[in-house]
Design a protein around this motif. Structure first.
Motif, mmCIF file in Angstrom:
data_model
loop_
_atom_site.group_PDB
_atom_site.id
_atom_site.type_symbol
_atom_site.label_atom_id
_atom_site.label_comp_id
_atom_site.label_asym_id
_atom_site.label_seq_id
_atom_site.Cartn_x
_atom_site.Cartn_y
_atom_site.Cartn_z
ATOM 1 N N CYS A 203 27.519 26.123 18.600
ATOM 2 C CA CYS A 203 27.044 25.953 19.646
ATOM 3 C C CYS A 203 27.121 27.246 20.737
ATOM 4 O O CYS A 203 28.396 27.227 21.130
ATOM 5 C CB CYS A 203 27.421 24.488 20.313
ATOM 6 N N GLU A 204 26.081 27.647 21.298
ATOM 7 C CA GLU A 204 26.297 28.511 22.439
ATOM 8 C C GLU A 204 25.665 28.015 23.855
ATOM 9 O O GLU A 204 25.804 28.595 25.068
ATOM 10 C CB GLU A 204 25.537 29.790 22.163
ATOM 11 N N ALA A 205 25.471 26.800 23.753
ATOM 12 C CA ALA A 205 24.891 26.214 25.187
ATOM 13 C C ALA A 205 25.891 25.935 25.885
ATOM 14 O O ALA A 205 27.353 25.693 25.726
ATOM 15 C CB ALA A 205 24.515 24.967 24.691
ATOM 16 N N VAL A 206 25.936 25.787 27.429
ATOM 17 C CA VAL A 206 27.050 25.879 28.445
ATOM 18 C C VAL A 206 26.446 24.488 29.146
ATOM 19 O O VAL A 206 25.533 24.053 29.118
ATOM 20 C CB VAL A 206 27.027 26.757 29.113
ATOM 21 N N ALA A 207 27.672 24.015 29.667
ATOM 22 C CA ALA A 207 27.468 22.751 30.576
ATOM 23 C C ALA A 207 26.960 23.156 31.910
ATOM 24 O O ALA A 207 27.068 24.300 32.384
ATOM 25 C CB ALA A 207 28.872 21.842 30.871
ATOM 26 N N ALA A 208 25.698 22.315 32.608
ATOM 27 C CA ALA A 208 25.336 22.862 33.673
ATOM 28 C C ALA A 208 25.135 21.456 34.656
ATOM 29 O O ALA A 208 25.583 20.573 34.385
ATOM 30 C CB ALA A 208 23.878 23.227 33.465
ATOM 31 N N ALA A 209 24.917 21.760 36.029
ATOM 32 C CA ALA A 209 24.859 20.953 37.178
ATOM 33 C C ALA A 209 23.627 19.935 37.029
ATOM 34 O O ALA A 209 23.665 18.921 37.570
ATOM 35 C CB ALA A 209 24.923 21.394 38.355
ATOM 36 N N HIS A 210 22.605 20.392 36.137
ATOM 37 C CA HIS A 210 21.344 19.626 36.139
ATOM 38 C C HIS A 210 21.489 18.437 35.231
ATOM 39 O O HIS A 210 22.537 18.264 34.602
ATOM 40 C CB HIS A 210 20.177 20.317 35.619
ATOM 41 N N ASN A 211 20.505 17.563 35.164
ATOM 42 C CA ASN A 211 20.556 16.379 34.187
ATOM 43 C C ASN A 211 19.528 16.378 33.121
ATOM 44 O O ASN A 211 19.266 15.274 32.352
ATOM 45 C CB ASN A 211 20.360 15.324 34.994
ATOM 46 N N ASN A 212 19.256 17.624 32.725
ATOM 47 C CA ASN A 212 18.131 17.840 31.774
ATOM 48 C C ASN A 212 18.674 18.320 30.551
ATOM 49 O O ASN A 212 19.840 18.826 30.254
ATOM 50 C CB ASN A 212 17.248 18.893 32.389
ATOM 51 N N ASP A 213 17.901 17.898 29.479
ATOM 52 C CA ASP A 213 18.184 18.634 28.149
ATOM 53 C C ASP A 213 17.289 19.860 27.994
ATOM 54 O O ASP A 213 16.184 20.049 27.810
ATOM 55 C CB ASP A 213 17.557 17.621 26.913
ATOM 56 N N SER A 214 18.361 21.109 28.302
ATOM 57 C CA SER A 214 17.565 22.235 28.283
ATOM 58 C C SER A 214 18.340 23.213 27.137
ATOM 59 O O SER A 214 18.410 24.362 27.001
ATOM 60 C CB SER A 214 17.842 23.110 29.790
ATOM 61 N N ALA A 215 18.835 22.335 26.237
ATOM 62 C CA ALA A 215 19.415 23.069 25.002
ATOM 63 C C ALA A 215 18.223 23.165 23.685
ATOM 64 O O ALA A 215 17.419 22.462 23.468
ATOM 65 C CB ALA A 215 20.483 22.239 24.188
ATOM 66 N N TYR A 216 18.279 24.426 23.212
ATOM 67 C CA TYR A 216 17.145 24.593 22.135
ATOM 68 C C TYR A 216 17.909 25.386 20.939
ATOM 69 O O TYR A 216 18.900 25.765 20.976
ATOM 70 C CB TYR A 216 16.246 25.725 22.568
ATOM 71 N N VAL A 217 17.486 24.770 19.716
ATOM 72 C CA VAL A 217 18.134 24.934 18.571
ATOM 73 C C VAL A 217 17.154 26.489 17.878
ATOM 74 O O VAL A 217 16.204 26.281 17.948
ATOM 75 C CB VAL A 217 18.042 23.780 17.662
ATOM 76 N N TYR A 218 18.002 27.224 17.167
ATOM 77 C CA TYR A 218 17.495 28.288 16.535
ATOM 78 C C TYR A 218 17.794 28.443 15.169
ATOM 79 O O TYR A 218 19.051 28.292 14.841
ATOM 80 C CB TYR A 218 17.712 29.577 17.377
ATOM 81 N N GLY A 219 16.863 28.551 14.205
ATOM 82 C CA GLY A 219 17.129 28.737 12.556
ATOM 83 C C GLY A 219 15.844 28.234 11.967
ATOM 84 O O GLY A 219 15.163 27.765 12.337
ATOM 85 N N ILE A 220 15.920 28.774 10.762
ATOM 86 C CA ILE A 220 14.941 28.460 9.647
ATOM 87 C C ILE A 220 15.729 27.905 8.390
ATOM 88 O O ILE A 220 16.857 28.444 8.287
ATOM 89 C CB ILE A 220 13.937 29.425 9.330
ATOM 90 N N GLY A 221 15.112 27.610 7.424
ATOM 91 C CA GLY A 221 15.585 26.977 6.247
ATOM 92 C C GLY A 221 16.248 28.079 5.403
ATOM 93 O O GLY A 221 17.254 27.545 4.577
ATOM 94 N N LYS A 222 16.021 29.321 5.639
ATOM 95 C CA LYS A 222 16.614 30.244 4.632
ATOM 96 C C LYS A 222 18.066 30.755 5.334
ATOM 97 O O LYS A 222 18.471 31.685 4.814
ATOM 98 C CB LYS A 222 15.726 31.483 4.483
ATOM 99 N N MET A 223 18.111 30.249 6.561
ATOM 100 C CA MET A 223 19.485 30.809 7.288
ATOM 101 C C MET A 223 20.494 29.474 7.135
ATOM 102 O O MET A 223 20.193 28.537 7.491
ATOM 103 C CB MET A 223 19.061 30.922 8.828
#
Length: 464
Positions: A203-223
């Motif tokens: 996880c490289e996501a950080v905490a923020a003051a908003h109430n949204n889900d603004s987290a995105y996942v990066y990767g594919i099956g070979k990684m």
């Protein structure tokens, strides 16, 4: 009415509806057509030949084609066998699963596809065969499916961009639970369900003051290691996001073995003497998916990308012998090219609309919708799969004027800079129409485009 903030400018009166297409420095363009089905009267047309990115309107094409080529009653099957030598209540051999690409296995969208329903059938079949333990392995036989070449990298690691596989499990989705602290601090992964080992997600996501889900996942099956970027709300002990499942087969094996072990059937011991020489497969059970008529409801009302793309690959397998993206797109084109002006109106590269390389004109989409209404013996299933304006699915939040109740069914499509609607609308005078309206390249908030499209279609229905 003139909305100068963006390109869609509609001049509407009580007796007529006219629209002008303006292209400003932002370059927003639209393609619109509304046509009465029986008489072919054009109620409205603006830029109907322009080929624009359709986003999830692509699913309207995919589901129509699947109905025509596979049939409303088409089902996927998954076969369960065992192979080996039985000694008492112990099998010295293997549990074999043969997959035909069912996208609904373990899916949350149907009660009968829940993991427990499938696993209990396997356990019952083994017990009826007198097998209480298996000294051997669990094998899954499935086609090898490549990634869709035009799919965007930023989509592929997230649940909505999960790619179809030869074997699909639990919507090819993993639920990742995160925790967050003070604003600006890095979040951490609490748990992942199902277990994705040997893969991992940092996880490289950080905490923020908003109430949204603004987290995105990066990767594919070979990684082997995936990662999360973006942000989630601060001070959350348990905050859930969804990722694509790196290896559906591995997750399925772990889930099934755990279920069998908990329900009195041991599996997983090493077999002495190596692999069993017995090659005969003994049937345990066969699982059948819900029929296609039910699957396309999920595709069109929930805008399910996995199901839509799997349908395209299934069309390829059934008609061309191999489940490839190119064969799927070829089969779709071959079906439609002698029925509508397909080659001039469509360029399709997937079944879901996730790729921005798809292009569709309003004219072509209306032709397809007209053809389905006038010529398809499956039209009732097709119409039932579409969302109802102001009531359900992707049209729940639009076309809510009280006089529109029951008058519009269809599908929406959107991603950044793209919004469209298409389907069928019955006017107050009883005219049954097919419609398509698409906007591309706008820079204003999507909400403003949506409001304008809603107002436009409301006027079309109420003033004709």
């Amino acid at each position: 009415m003139k909305l100068t903030l963006f390109i869609l400018v509609f001049i509407i009166s009580l007796n007529s509806i006219r629209a002008q297409l303006y292209v400003d420095d932002n370059g927003t363009i639209t393609s619109i057509k509304v046509q009465e089905i029986t008489t072919q009267e054009i109620l409205f047309s603006q830029g109907e030949n322009l080929r624009l990115m359709p986003a999830s309107l692509t699913k309207v094409v995919t589901t129509a084609t699947a109905l025509e080529l596979l049939g409303a009653g088409y089902t996927y099957q998954t076969d369960f066998f065992y192979r080996g030598e039985k000694k008492g209540r112990k099998l010295y051999g293997d549990l074999i699963v043969t997959s035909y690409g069912d996208p609904t296995l373990g899916s949350r969208y149907f009660e009968e596809t829940a993991p427990e329903m499938i696993f209990s059938a396997v356990a019952d079949g083994l017990k009826k065969a007198g097998i209480q333990s298996i000294v051997g392995s669990l094998h899954v036989i499935a086609d090898q499916i490549g990634y869709s070449a035009p799919r965007l990298w930023e989509d592929m690691g997230n649940y909505y961009g999960a790619s179809p596989q030869g074997f699909n499990w639990r919507d090819n989705t993993a639920e990742v639970t995160l925790s967050s602290g003070a604003v600006g601090t890095k979040c951490r992964v609490v748990s992942i369900d199902p277990d994705i080992k040997p893969y991992s997600i940092r996880c490289e996501a950080v905490a923020a003051a908003h109430n949204n889900d603004s987290a995105y996942v990066y990767g594919i099956g070979k990684m082997q290691q995936w990662w999360i970027e973006g942000s989630i709300p601060k001070n959350r002990s348990l905050f859930k996001i969804k990722a694509a499942l790196p290896d559906p087969i591995a997750a399925f094996k772990k889930d099934l073995i755990e279920y069998l072990n908990k329900n009195g059937i041991e599996i997983g011991e090493k077999r002495p003497g190596g692999a069993s020489k017995e090659k005969k497969n003994i049937p345990i059970c066969t699982y059948h998916s819900p029929p296609l008529s039910e699957i396309i409801k999920v595709v069109n009302q929930k805008s399910n990308n996995l199901f839509a793309d799997q349908l395209l690959l299934t069309i390829a397998k059934e008609l061309k012998g191999q489940p490839t993206w190119d064969y799927g797109n070829l089969a779709v084109r071959e079906f439609w090219e002698d029925k509508i002006d397909f080659n001039h109106s469509f360029r399709l590269r997937d079944g879901s609309g996730l790729t921005p390389k798809n292009l569709v004109s309003a004219k072509g989409m209306v032709q397809l919708l007209n053809w389905m209404n006038q010529n398809s013996g499956n039209f009732s299933f097709y119409a039932e799969s579409l969302a109802r304006g102001g009531e359900s699915g992707t049209l729940r939040s639009v076309f809510k004027h009280p006089d529109l109740e029951g008058r519009i069914i269809g599908k929406s499509g959107s991603f950044e800079g793209v919004l469209g609607y298409c389907g069928y609308a019955t006017t107050v005078s009883g005219k049954k129409t097919a419609f398509c309206i698409i906007a591309n390249n706008y820079l204003v908030p999507t909400k403003k485009i949506r409001i304008t499209m809603d107002e436009f279609m409301t006027k079309v229905v109420l003033e004709n």
